[in-house]
Write a protein that holds these residues in place. Structure first.
Motif, mmCIF file in Angstrom:
data_model
loop_
_atom_site.group_PDB
_atom_site.id
_atom_site.type_symbol
_atom_site.label_atom_id
_atom_site.label_comp_id
_atom_site.label_asym_id
_atom_site.label_seq_id
_atom_site.Cartn_x
_atom_site.Cartn_y
_atom_site.Cartn_z
ATOM 1 N N VAL A 1 0.848 -1.187 0.000
ATOM 2 C CA VAL A 1 0.000 0.000 0.000
ATOM 3 C C VAL A 1 0.886 1.240 0.000
ATOM 4 O O VAL A 1 1.831 1.334 0.787
ATOM 5 N N TYR A 2 0.574 2.200 -0.879
ATOM 6 C CA TYR A 2 1.311 3.459 -0.972
ATOM 7 C C TYR A 2 0.345 4.609 -0.652
ATOM 8 O O TYR A 2 -0.739 4.706 -1.240
ATOM 9 N N GLU A 3 0.740 5.465 0.258
ATOM 10 C CA GLU A 3 -0.074 6.618 0.643
ATOM 11 C C GLU A 3 0.754 7.880 0.492
ATOM 12 O O GLU A 3 1.877 7.966 0.980
ATOM 13 N N GLY A 4 0.194 8.887 -0.208
ATOM 14 C CA GLY A 4 0.927 10.116 -0.447
ATOM 15 C C GLY A 4 1.075 10.987 0.785
ATOM 16 O O GLY A 4 2.055 11.716 0.923
ATOM 17 N N ALA A 5 0.110 10.925 1.705
ATOM 18 C CA ALA A 5 0.150 11.755 2.908
ATOM 19 C C ALA A 5 1.057 11.124 3.961
ATOM 20 O O ALA A 5 1.392 9.944 3.881
ATOM 21 N N PRO A 6 1.429 11.888 4.987
ATOM 22 C CA PRO A 6 2.256 11.325 6.062
ATOM 23 C C PRO A 6 1.494 10.335 6.929
ATOM 24 O O PRO A 6 2.098 9.554 7.666
ATOM 25 N N GLN A 7 0.153 10.355 6.864
ATOM 26 C CA GLN A 7 -0.682 9.535 7.735
ATOM 27 C C GLN A 7 -1.719 8.809 6.901
ATOM 28 O O GLN A 7 -2.270 9.362 5.940
ATOM 29 N N VAL A 8 -2.002 7.553 7.257
ATOM 30 C CA VAL A 8 -3.016 6.791 6.536
ATOM 31 C C VAL A 8 -4.404 7.164 7.059
ATOM 32 O O VAL A 8 -4.551 7.801 8.094
ATOM 33 N N GLY A 9 -5.431 6.749 6.313
ATOM 34 C CA GLY A 9 -6.804 6.981 6.739
ATOM 35 C C GLY A 9 -7.602 7.888 5.841
ATOM 36 O O GLY A 9 -8.823 7.906 5.900
ATOM 37 N N GLY A 10 -6.929 8.697 5.002
ATOM 38 C CA GLY A 10 -7.665 9.604 4.132
ATOM 39 C C GLY A 10 -8.449 10.621 4.954
ATOM 40 O O GLY A 10 -7.931 11.227 5.891
ATOM 41 N N ARG A 11 -9.732 10.792 4.621
ATOM 42 C CA ARG A 11 -10.588 11.711 5.367
ATOM 43 C C ARG A 11 -11.046 11.111 6.696
ATOM 44 O O ARG A 11 -11.603 11.819 7.535
ATOM 45 N N CYS A 12 -10.842 9.835 6.885
ATOM 46 C CA CYS A 12 -11.346 9.142 8.072
ATOM 47 C C CYS A 12 -10.170 8.861 9.016
ATOM 48 O O CYS A 12 -9.675 7.738 9.086
ATOM 49 N N ARG A 13 -9.746 9.889 9.757
ATOM 50 C CA ARG A 13 -8.543 9.730 10.567
ATOM 51 C C ARG A 13 -8.593 10.671 11.771
ATOM 52 O O ARG A 13 -9.406 11.600 11.825
ATOM 53 N N THR A 14 -7.692 10.420 12.715
ATOM 54 C CA THR A 14 -7.518 11.285 13.871
ATOM 55 C C THR A 14 -6.319 12.202 13.629
ATOM 56 O O THR A 14 -5.264 11.744 13.201
ATOM 57 N N ILE A 15 -6.506 13.491 13.873
ATOM 58 C CA ILE A 15 -5.457 14.482 13.674
ATOM 59 C C ILE A 15 -4.733 14.684 14.999
ATOM 60 O O ILE A 15 -5.367 14.893 16.041
ATOM 61 N N GLN A 16 -3.401 14.623 14.964
ATOM 62 C CA GLN A 16 -2.594 14.715 16.181
ATOM 63 C C GLN A 16 -1.552 15.824 16.049
ATOM 64 O O GLN A 16 -0.377 15.562 15.810
ATOM 65 N N PRO A 17 -1.956 17.075 16.199
ATOM 66 C CA PRO A 17 -1.016 18.200 16.055
ATOM 67 C C PRO A 17 -0.084 18.303 17.259
ATOM 68 O O PRO A 17 -0.290 17.670 18.293
ATOM 69 N N THR A 18 0.925 19.120 17.114
ATOM 70 C CA THR A 18 1.945 19.238 18.160
ATOM 71 C C THR A 18 1.426 19.922 19.427
ATOM 72 O O THR A 18 2.022 19.774 20.494
ATOM 73 N N ASP A 19 0.330 20.682 19.319
ATOM 74 C CA ASP A 19 -0.173 21.364 20.511
ATOM 75 C C ASP A 19 -0.977 20.456 21.428
ATOM 76 O O ASP A 19 -1.483 20.899 22.467
ATOM 77 N N GLY A 20 -1.120 19.172 21.046
ATOM 78 C CA GLY A 20 -1.803 18.219 21.901
ATOM 79 C C GLY A 20 -3.307 18.195 21.774
ATOM 80 O O GLY A 20 -3.972 17.397 22.444
ATOM 81 N N PHE A 21 -3.895 19.052 20.926
ATOM 82 C CA PHE A 21 -5.348 19.060 20.723
ATOM 83 C C PHE A 21 -5.680 17.978 19.689
ATOM 84 O O PHE A 21 -5.709 18.228 18.497
ATOM 85 N N VAL A 22 -5.934 16.765 20.177
ATOM 86 C CA VAL A 22 -6.161 15.605 19.312
ATOM 87 C C VAL A 22 -7.658 15.442 19.057
ATOM 88 O O VAL A 22 -8.459 15.470 20.004
ATOM 89 N N HIS A 23 -8.036 15.261 17.792
ATOM 90 C CA HIS A 23 -9.448 15.080 17.447
ATOM 91 C C HIS A 23 -9.536 14.420 16.078
ATOM 92 O O HIS A 23 -8.594 14.462 15.278
ATOM 93 N N ASP A 24 -10.668 13.812 15.796
ATOM 94 C CA ASP A 24 -10.920 13.286 14.457
ATOM 95 C C ASP A 24 -11.118 14.450 13.497
ATOM 96 O O ASP A 24 -11.472 15.557 13.906
ATOM 97 N N ASN A 25 -10.932 14.173 12.203
ATOM 98 C CA ASN A 25 -11.114 15.270 11.260
ATOM 99 C C ASN A 25 -12.579 15.670 11.134
ATOM 100 O O ASN A 25 -12.892 16.798 10.764
ATOM 101 N N GLY A 26 -13.513 14.750 11.448
ATOM 102 C CA GLY A 26 -14.932 15.067 11.365
ATOM 103 C C GLY A 26 -15.764 14.085 12.175
ATOM 104 O O GLY A 26 -15.240 13.206 12.857
ATOM 105 N N THR A 27 -17.074 14.231 12.088
ATOM 106 C CA THR A 27 -17.987 13.390 12.863
ATOM 107 C C THR A 27 -18.468 12.209 12.017
ATOM 108 O O THR A 27 -19.645 12.101 11.682
#
Length: 428
Positions: A31-57
């Protein structure tokens, strides 16, 4: 004997579903993924400020059989829970009323679970919508009735991400016919988050089966010859294919158009805006719907609240801070009624995510559709293919179908009509 391997480009739900289908029968996959993280639109975002959340509902229904089977296969079915077993809390921003509405027509036998304004003529209109024979806008079937704002409009934009005035009645009917089965209308959400409860278990299962998942590898070009793929030009490498290797492109339509410009693909899209408010939530997830407000849904988690505006074409270009403030004023009273410390005049820290091409526009019109196997050893996968609504369920089905299309085919057999030749690259 040369090993037969499937190269899957794109690690969203469709790509991971294809990889699971290939490896379930002992096949080899990469499997090859262009982004740094797998999941596409269905993923959890983990920024450096610690505010972790899914990209949507993102949610599932108990009617989504293929998605639930995938969860079972990766050992994650028990991680998806029903946050509102007594019916969906629906807040009316015009009246301030909060009531529970059943998502299954069978629950409407209880007066307390019926959508506001539901009448016998409305039931006839809903039946006409469910079994529509000719595609037309959803609004043209339901009309300007209370049931439109209390049920049909929020359901339409949630399923199709397209306003009812343009949304395809036949696509919505595909989803509604599944929901009318007894027990099919239970709404499910990931207990902890999309990555933890879906993406990570899927990747772990694929890797346990011997497959590899590479991130940061965007497909720059397909190398083709004699109506088949012979190589993949990726970000930092070129992978040459063996004579029996296969390729699945699990990519959005604009990426497929870039790689195979002669194929017809949808070119109009609808945006989604998600606003995440960092605040103390509740111990267990809660889900609430809205009418008479800009937003349609909110998912409450222990550390934040995620609010979604679907079919957001009218607001996607607005200033993010102004948009977050406007939405907060709308939803704060409803959140307060659920027991949260939410005050319209005290907006918490927020993050606004705008997806301008979240889904294709699923209007009541004939959408361009490419052949599912445009080259002899290449198949397409994605929630935008076919006539089903673009959802997690359709992405899973598309990935499985792409794997099935290539499973029993001879890769040297051409599948593209002679009057529509594809551009051929000289691999040498």
């Amino acid at each position: 004997m040369t090993a037969r391997r499937t190269h899957i480009v794109g690690a969203g739900i469709a790509g991971l579903s294809a990889a699971l289908a290939v490896t379930a029968e002992g096949g080899e996959a990469i499997v090859y993924e262009g982004a740094p993280q797998v999941g596409g639109r269905c993923r959890t975002i983990q920024p450096t400020d610690g505010f972790v959340h899914d990209n949507g509902t993102h949610v599932l229904f108990s009617a989504n059989g293929r998605a639930l089977e995938l969860l079972k296969a990766i050992g994650a079915r028990d991680r998806w829970i029903e946050p509102e077993p007594k019916g969906l809390p629906l807040y009316d921003g015009r009246t301030g009323e909060l009531r529970r509405v059943g998502l299954s027509p069978w629950s409407w036998l209880l007066p307390s679970r019926r959508p506001h304004g539901l009448t016998l003529p409305d039931l006839a209109r809903i039946l006409r919508l469910v079994f529509t024979a000719k595609d037309c806008p959803v609004a043209s079937i339901i009309g300007d009735r209370p049931i439109m704002s209390s049920l049909i409009e929020p359901l339409t934009v949630a399923v199709l991400n397209t306003p009812p005035a343009q949304a395809s009645s036949q696509r919505l009917a595909c989803a509604l016919r599944r929901l009318i089965r007894p027990g099919a209308g239970r709404l499910l959400v990931a207990r902890n988050g999309l990555s933890e409860d879906l993406i990570e278990p899927a990747v772990a299962t694929i890797e346990r089966r011997g497959a590899a998942v590479h991130t940061g590898q965007r497909l720059r070009r397909l190398l083709t010859s004699q109506e088949r793929v012979i190589g993949l030009a990726l970000t930092d490498r070129t992978v040459m294919l063996g004579p029996d290797d296969r390729v699945i492109l699990a990519l959005p339509p604009y990426e497929v158009e870039r790689l195979l410009p002669t194929l017809p693909v949808p070119t109009t899209f609808e945006p989604i805006v998600n606003v995440h408010y960092r605040m103390k939530g509740l111990a267990s997830p809660r889900f609430i719907g809205f009418t008479g407000t800009l937003a349609q849904w909110a998912l409450v988690r222990p550390s934040h609240v995620s609010v979604t505006v679907s079919a957001a074409d009218a607001v996607v270009d607005l200033n993010a801070a102004d948009l977050a403030a406007r939405i907060w004023r709308d939803v704060a009273p409803a959140l307060h009624s659920l027991g949260l410390d939410a005050d319209s005049n005290r907006q918490p820290e927020s993050r606004v995510l705008k997806e301008k091409r979240a889904t294709i526009r699923q209007a009541a019109e004939e959408l361009p559709q490419p052949p599912l196997r445009p080259l002899s050893n290449l198949a397409l996968a994605g929630d935008w293919l076919g006539s089903l609504p673009a959802t997690i369920e359709s992405a899973v089905m598309a990935g499985e179908h792409a794997a099935s299309l290539l499973r029993h085919t001879r890769c040297t057999r051409p599948s593209v009509p002679r009057d529509r030749p594809l551009k051929t690259e000289d691999a040498a």
